[in-house]
Design an enzyme around this catalytic site. Structure first.
Site: not given
Length: 332
Positions: A16, A283, A53, A144, A248, A36, A110, A260, A195
């Site tokens: 994202w 995640i 990514y 994304a 969303d 990081r 989010k 998710n 969501k």
């Protein structure tokens, strides 16, 4: 807001964050980027894309100042766009020695701050003395992966100071991105968490071979549950059918890009929660969000059978088959 937004920084190195960086650089000559790990930055500079990514998205790295030093990036930036996973948000901020109170902060996170069960904007206001007029959120049905492909998408920017939201909108508007503005900061933040919760349950049901007919009924019940919670937690006028809420929810519950939904589908197919987490490359925010919202709802006592179902599966290790069946009996 003369010279607004000033120098812009992306805070985070995930998918994202990378998608948002692509959008920002379509409108801005340069930007700062906090990541990081130094080895990721070095590989990014060499390959001209994020090595981890959305690797198909190429960047002119001459227009990006990278750093692993959060204090350096915050010090040299005026607008901070946070796009880190919510479980790690506090740990990133613990390194800060530079004050945030004079910055404008846009949360693209989010999720909630775990343990404290606080919204990101509430946490920044309470712990870092950032004025609510300087805190904004961005949300909407916007994966994304589709941003990387340049597919038409819609985002909503919310801020207590609506003029600030309107000033932010051009940063995120281009040939494939449309933006709108709102004052419903807390409602959009909670909706972004909910969501993800509903998408996990939709995935569980898909993994258990519930069909499209049921999924349509599930979504209609989920949006009503969301509306009940938002009406209790933040009594601001809103149209729940707007894209920041219903839109969303739909894309997160249905899309093959939804981590998710994928996480939930694995559980529905018989994976344990721990095994599904280990096999996920990214995640699933809804896992953490379910516990946070469940505990928050102990105060509001809103009727939330879908939330209760997911909490029972994830944290009480109850049988998905049994609790999903009980949940379906509450639907109309």
């Amino acid at each position: 807001m003369e010279n607004f937004p000033g120098k812009i920084a992306i805070m985070g190195g995930g998918s994202w964050a990378t998608a948002l960086a692509k959008i920002v650089l379509s409108n801005q000559p340069e930007m700062n980027w906090y990541m990081r790990r130094q080895e990721v930055i070095e590989e990014f500079k060499q390959a001209k894309h994020n090595p981890s990514y959305l690797s198909a998205v190429t960047f002119d790295t001459e227009r990006i100042h990278f750093s692993t030093d959060i204090n350096e990036i915050v010090d040299r930036s005026d607008l901070l766009i946070f796009a880190t996973p919510s479980p790690f948000f506090k740990n990133h901020l613990k390194q800060l020695r530079v004050p945030l109170r004079d910055k404008t902060i846009l949360s693209a996170i989010k999720g909630l701050v775990p343990d404290e069960n606080m919204l990101i904007t509430d946490y920044l206001a309470e712990c870092y003395q950032v004025s609510l007029d300087r805190l904004a959120v961005i949300a909407g049905p916007c994966h994304a992966e589709e941003v990387a492909l340049g597919r038409l998408s819609y985002l909503t920017l919310a801020c207590k100071d609506l003029d600030r939201a309107r000033a932010l909108a051009p940063i995120f508007t281009n040939d494939f991105m449309r933006t709108s503005c709102s004052r419903d900061v807390r409602g959009m933040e909670y909706a972004s968490v909910l969501k993800n919760i509903y998408a996990i349950v939709a995935g569980i049901c898909h993994g258990m071979k519930y069909g499209d007919n049921f999924q349509a009924v599930f979504i209609s019940n989920a949006i009503k549950e969301m509306q009940r919670f938002l009406g209790s937690a933040h009594t601001l006028p809103r149209d729940i059918s707007d894209s920041a809420y219903l839109g969303d929810l739909l894309v997160t519950a249905y899309s093959r890009y939804s981590r998710n939904r994928t996480f939930g589908s694995m559980i529905g197919k018989g994976y344990s929660v721990k095994t599904a987490q280990l096999e996920m490359e990214m995640i699933a925010e809804g896992y953490y969000g379910a516990k946070c919202i469940y505990e928050i709802n102990e105060r509001y006592q809103v009727d939330m059978p879908i939330l209760d179902t997911l909490y029972a599966i994830l944290y009480e290790r109850q049988s998905p088959q049994a609790v999903i069946r009980r949940m379906t009996e509450t639907f109309k």
